[in-house]
Each structure stands twice: as C-alpha cells, then as structure tokens.
Design a protein around this motif. Sequence first.
Motif, PDB file in Angstrom:
ATOM      1  N   PRO A 208      73.564  26.249   4.385  1.00  0.00           N
ATOM      2  CA  PRO A 208      73.232  25.829   3.019  1.00  0.00           C
ATOM      3  C   PRO A 208      72.751  27.011   2.173  1.00  0.00           C
ATOM      4  CG  PRO A 208      71.407  25.350   4.457  1.00  0.00           C
ATOM      5  CD  PRO A 208      72.499  25.887   5.340  1.00  0.00           C
ATOM      6  N   THR A 209      72.584  26.783   0.885  1.00  0.00           N
ATOM      7  CA  THR A 209      71.934  27.796   0.057  1.00  0.00           C
ATOM      8  C   THR A 209      70.471  27.895   0.480  1.00  0.00           C
ATOM      9  OG1 THR A 209      71.313  26.208  -1.656  1.00  0.00           O
ATOM     10  CG2 THR A 209      73.455  27.304  -1.885  1.00  0.00           C
ATOM     11  N   ILE A 210      69.856  29.019   0.194  1.00  0.00           N
ATOM     12  CA  ILE A 210      68.470  29.227   0.606  1.00  0.00           C
ATOM     13  C   ILE A 210      67.516  28.208  -0.018  1.00  0.00           C
ATOM     14  CG2 ILE A 210      66.534  30.848   0.494  1.00  0.00           C
ATOM     15  CD1 ILE A 210      68.561  33.081   0.997  1.00  0.00           C
ATOM     16  N   PRO A 211      67.607  27.920  -1.333  1.00  0.00           N
ATOM     17  CA  PRO A 211      66.708  26.905  -1.892  1.00  0.00           C
ATOM     18  C   PRO A 211      66.869  25.533  -1.250  1.00  0.00           C
ATOM     19  CG  PRO A 211      67.640  28.228  -3.651  1.00  0.00           C
ATOM     20  CD  PRO A 211      68.385  28.595  -2.394  1.00  0.00           C
ATOM     21  N   THR A 212      68.104  25.189  -0.836  1.00  0.00           N
ATOM     22  CA  THR A 212      68.345  23.892  -0.197  1.00  0.00           C
ATOM     23  C   THR A 212      67.609  23.782   1.136  1.00  0.00           C
ATOM     24  OG1 THR A 212      70.524  23.673  -1.237  1.00  0.00           O
ATOM     25  CG2 THR A 212      70.133  22.372   0.746  1.00  0.00           C
ATOM     26  N   ALA A 213      67.536  24.887   1.865  1.00  0.00           N
ATOM     27  CA  ALA A 213      66.952  24.857   3.218  1.00  0.00           C
ATOM     28  C   ALA A 213      65.492  25.247   3.278  1.00  0.00           C
ATOM     29  CB  ALA A 213      67.756  25.788   4.124  1.00  0.00           C
ATOM     30  N   LEU A 214      64.985  25.909   2.241  1.00  0.00           N
ATOM     31  CA  LEU A 214      63.684  26.563   2.335  1.00  0.00           C
ATOM     32  C   LEU A 214      62.547  25.628   2.726  1.00  0.00           C
ATOM     33  CD1 LEU A 214      62.250  29.260   2.058  1.00  0.00           C
ATOM     34  CD2 LEU A 214      61.913  28.766  -0.368  1.00  0.00           C
ATOM     35  N   LEU A 215      62.421  24.491   2.057  1.00  0.00           N
ATOM     36  CA  LEU A 215      61.320  23.576   2.335  1.00  0.00           C
ATOM     37  C   LEU A 215      61.402  23.012   3.752  1.00  0.00           C
ATOM     38  CD1 LEU A 215      60.979  21.617  -1.037  1.00  0.00           C
ATOM     39  CD2 LEU A 215      59.543  23.477  -0.162  1.00  0.00           C
ATOM     40  N   VAL A 217      62.791  24.474   6.334  1.00  0.00           N
ATOM     41  CA  VAL A 217      62.450  25.545   7.277  1.00  0.00           C
ATOM     42  C   VAL A 217      60.941  25.718   7.340  1.00  0.00           C
ATOM     43  CG1 VAL A 217      62.594  28.036   7.678  1.00  0.00           C
ATOM     44  CG2 VAL A 217      64.657  26.751   7.036  1.00  0.00           C
ATOM     45  N   ARG A 218      60.287  25.728   6.188  1.00  0.00           N
ATOM     46  CA  ARG A 218      58.826  25.895   6.163  1.00  0.00           C
ATOM     47  C   ARG A 218      58.112  24.737   6.840  1.00  0.00           C
ATOM     48  NH1 ARG A 218      58.067  28.026  -0.117  1.00  0.00           N
ATOM     49  NH2 ARG A 218      58.664  30.209   0.280  1.00  0.00           N
ATOM     50  N   ALA A 219      58.712  23.548   6.784  1.00  0.00           N
ATOM     51  CA  ALA A 219      58.114  22.370   7.411  1.00  0.00           C
ATOM     52  C   ALA A 219      58.420  22.290   8.903  1.00  0.00           C
ATOM     53  CB  ALA A 219      58.597  21.105   6.711  1.00  0.00           C
ATOM     54  N   GLY A 220      59.228  23.229   9.406  1.00  0.00           N
ATOM     55  CA  GLY A 220      59.562  23.231  10.826  1.00  0.00           C
ATOM     56  C   GLY A 220      60.643  22.257  11.215  1.00  0.00           C
ATOM     57  N   LYS A 221      61.333  21.697  10.226  1.00  0.00           N
ATOM     58  CA  LYS A 221      62.393  20.728  10.514  1.00  0.00           C
ATOM     59  C   LYS A 221      63.739  21.392  10.777  1.00  0.00           C
ATOM     60  CE  LYS A 221      60.226  17.024   7.827  1.00  0.00           C
ATOM     61  NZ  LYS A 221      60.399  16.066   6.696  1.00  0.00           N
ATOM     62  N   LEU A 222      63.871  22.644  10.335  1.00  0.00           N
ATOM     63  CA  LEU A 222      65.071  23.432  10.601  1.00  0.00           C
ATOM     64  C   LEU A 222      64.656  24.829  11.029  1.00  0.00           C
ATOM     65  CD1 LEU A 222      67.355  22.519   7.541  1.00  0.00           C
ATOM     66  CD2 LEU A 222      67.568  21.669   9.885  1.00  0.00           C
ATOM     67  N   LYS A 223      65.521  25.500  11.770  1.00  0.00           N
ATOM     68  CA  LYS A 223      65.263  26.875  12.207  1.00  0.00           C
ATOM     69  C   LYS A 223      66.184  27.818  11.433  1.00  0.00           C
ATOM     70  CE  LYS A 223      65.879  25.574  16.553  1.00  0.00           C
ATOM     71  NZ  LYS A 223      65.995  25.607  18.036  1.00  0.00           N
ATOM     72  N   ALA A 224      65.589  28.765  10.708  1.00  0.00           N
ATOM     73  CA  ALA A 224      66.362  29.763   9.982  1.00  0.00           C
ATOM     74  C   ALA A 224      66.796  30.859  10.950  1.00  0.00           C
ATOM     75  CB  ALA A 224      65.540  30.344   8.843  1.00  0.00           C
ATOM     76  N   ILE A 225      68.094  31.010  11.133  1.00  0.00           N
ATOM     77  CA  ILE A 225      68.632  31.979  12.087  1.00  0.00           C
ATOM     78  C   ILE A 225      68.903  33.327  11.425  1.00  0.00           C
ATOM     79  CG2 ILE A 225      70.476  32.445  13.726  1.00  0.00           C
ATOM     80  CD1 ILE A 225      68.653  30.119  14.538  1.00  0.00           C
ATOM     81  N   ALA A 226      69.619  33.314  10.286  1.00  0.00           N
ATOM     82  CA  ALA A 226      69.965  34.553   9.592  1.00  0.00           C
ATOM     83  C   ALA A 226      70.536  34.233   8.223  1.00  0.00           C
ATOM     84  CB  ALA A 226      70.967  35.370  10.403  1.00  0.00           C
ATOM     85  N   VAL A 227      70.393  35.162   7.287  1.00  0.00           N
ATOM     86  CA  VAL A 227      70.986  34.982   5.962  1.00  0.00           C
ATOM     87  C   VAL A 227      72.336  35.676   5.919  1.00  0.00           C
ATOM     88  CG1 VAL A 227      68.785  34.720   4.768  1.00  0.00           C
ATOM     89  CG2 VAL A 227      69.772  36.998   5.042  1.00  0.00           C
ATOM     90  N   THR A 228      73.195  35.216   5.017  1.00  0.00           N
ATOM     91  CA  THR A 228      74.590  35.668   5.013  1.00  0.00           C
ATOM     92  C   THR A 228      74.836  36.924   4.195  1.00  0.00           C
ATOM     93  OG1 THR A 228      75.175  34.287   3.105  1.00  0.00           O
ATOM     94  CG2 THR A 228      75.359  33.277   5.293  1.00  0.00           C
ATOM     95  N   SER A 229      73.885  37.326   3.364  1.00  0.00           N
ATOM     96  CA  SER A 229      74.085  38.478   2.488  1.00  0.00           C
ATOM     97  C   SER A 229      73.876  39.788   3.233  1.00  0.00           C
ATOM     98  CB  SER A 229      73.125  38.392   1.302  1.00  0.00           C
ATOM     99  OG  SER A 229      71.800  38.198   1.742  1.00  0.00           O
ATOM    100  N   ALA A 230      74.241  40.894   2.572  1.00  0.00           N
ATOM    101  CA  ALA A 230      74.088  42.213   3.186  1.00  0.00           C
ATOM    102  C   ALA A 230      72.626  42.635   3.267  1.00  0.00           C
ATOM    103  CB  ALA A 230      74.891  43.247   2.410  1.00  0.00           C
ATOM    104  N   LYS A 231      71.809  42.113   2.356  1.00  0.00           N
ATOM    105  CA  LYS A 231      70.378  42.421   2.342  1.00  0.00           C
ATOM    106  C   LYS A 231      69.568  41.150   2.567  1.00  0.00           C
ATOM    107  CE  LYS A 231      70.946  46.202  -0.985  1.00  0.00           C
ATOM    108  NZ  LYS A 231      70.525  46.715  -2.318  1.00  0.00           N
TER     109      LYS A 231
END
Length: 328
Positions: A208-215, A217-231
């Motif tokens: 998903p887009t970062i804003p879609t997943a951010l909350l 991830v912070r709540a521990g309901k999803l695990k952020a593995i890696a972002v798709t951009s170069a930075k």
Amino acid sequence: MKKHPTRRAVLSLPLATTALYLPGAFGRSNYPNKPIKILVGFAPGGFTDVAARLIGQKLADSLGQPVVVENRPGANGLIASDATAKSPPDGYTLFMSSLGLTTNPLLQERATYDPVKGFTPISLLAMVPNVLVAGPSVPANNLKELLALARTRKQPLTQASAGNGSPGHLSAALLQVMTQIRLDHVPYRGSGPAMTDLIGGHVDISFPTIPTALLQVRAGKLKAIAVTSAKRSPMMPDVPTIAEAGVPGYDMGGWYGLVAPPAMPKEIADTLSAEVVKIMKMPDVRERFLAEASEPVGSDGVEMTAFLARDFNRWKQVVQAANIKPGT
C-alpha cells in the motif's frame, strides 16, 4: 504577475465537480480567456483528487481564470485519460495523471493510446513510494526472512492490491521479476478492503501507500518490511528500502503528473508548465505533498516527456517478464 485581491470557490451542481475560481481575468486577449478543466480519474477524497484541487486553485490564482476539477472515476483512470486524449488541444482540458497513464496500455486491452505521444506532458508533480507490509501471522520480520519464506513455502504467498495495474500490484510484480519468487496476486476494489483482509490474516502481504499503512504499522497490526523507493521515507525513517534490504536496484514508485491533449500549441504548454513549476515550489504545496509521503518534483514538460518514456518502457519489460496478461 499581478493577482486579483479576492478569490472564492464556486461549486457547480454535479457533486463530483468543484470550480476553483478567482474572479476577473488579467485583461488578456489570448490564453487563458475562459475556465480551465482538470479531469481526475478517481472519486473525490483520494490524494489524486486533493492534488488536482490544490494545483487547480493555485492555477486559478495565477492565471486569473476559474479552474474546474471534474471527477470521472473508473478503469484505473482510463475513462478520464481517454476523455483528455480526445479533447481539443486548446489548453482548457487537463488531466491529473498517475501511474495508470503508462501502465493501462499494458494491462487493459481497451487502452490503445500511446502514453508519450498521446498526450502533451505539462509537469511531473511528485513521486509516491509504497511500503511492503506483512500480516501479523506471517513468520517474517524483514525482507531476507520474507524472501526465504516465499522460496520454501509449497504455496505462494498471497499478495493483496488495490486492483489490477495499481502501484501495489506492479510493486509486487517487480519484486517477483528481480528475486524470482512466486506470489499469488489477489486484487481488491480499493486499498481499504485489501488492508482489512491483510490485517485479518486472509492474505499475506501487500504494497500500500505509506499513509494507508502507517497507522496500522504503528498499532502493531501490520509489519513494515521495506519501502519501495530508492531512499527511505521521512514518514518511516526506520524502515529500510527494498534495495538496501537485499534487492539492489529495486526502485518503484507511483507518481502524480499533469498532462493535456496531444498536439497542444507549444506556447500554451509552456505557459502551463511554467506556472505549475512555480506552484510546486510553494512551501504550502510542498508541505501538503510531503504530508502524503509524496516527494515533490515539479518538472517541466520536456523532463516529463522523458520520464513517461522511461516509465512505459520499464513497465513493459516488467509486465512481459512477469507474464501479466491484459485484464488479469
């Protein structure tokens, strides 16, 4: 350029159309001397729509003419892009484009336009990274573990997306091509249902887009593995990029841009491009894009033409390598 001292918004009757208006023109005898329309290929409320209204209001301020934002949702932006391509090239119809402009011809049989020659590029506004997230039940906490899991499981990991041809779908396709893993694509009608099933454990991963997943991830309901951009993203500074986490060269992002019908007179295209470049340098505009984890660009039309050509050729290779068929 002199500005009129007042401005106001005029709402037209259709619910999905908003006129962004500054009364009074600048006494010009040439372009623009009537309202300008920006078509949006998605429903009101998403950031593509928000960006169009933000840019539209700024254009109304600087050009002294109303700018109307008109939503024509459907087919990943194809309905609006098709209407734009068939409009007169007089500078009064623009299109708030996104990744679908270059990928729809590869993924939808009825999209027969050339994404480069079929439009007059005005400006690449911003790049939009996604983030690879995993559901809570997936036994992987980083990219190395996730790739190992994908290679050892008898059944492919299921990958949810907001729809065929969406940035999330293509982010996963690029990862498959570069790592030779297998993923089972599960398209949804939007990111909301996809996130619901991901959190519920019905699918394994998503982009998903970062804003879609951010909350989540912070709540521990999803695990952020890696972002798709170069930075790395300022919104997720502790989350590595896919490239630094083990897939060198991986760089994928959606984008927002402004295009017009083909064969637009250079003078009009240059006028619009120059105004948009100035708009994208405004602090309040940059702040609004950054709040959506979008990296402001604000290129001119020549630079956007080159970008569209690169983007189309890149995704053509990915679609062919991943064996993605039109309509699937």
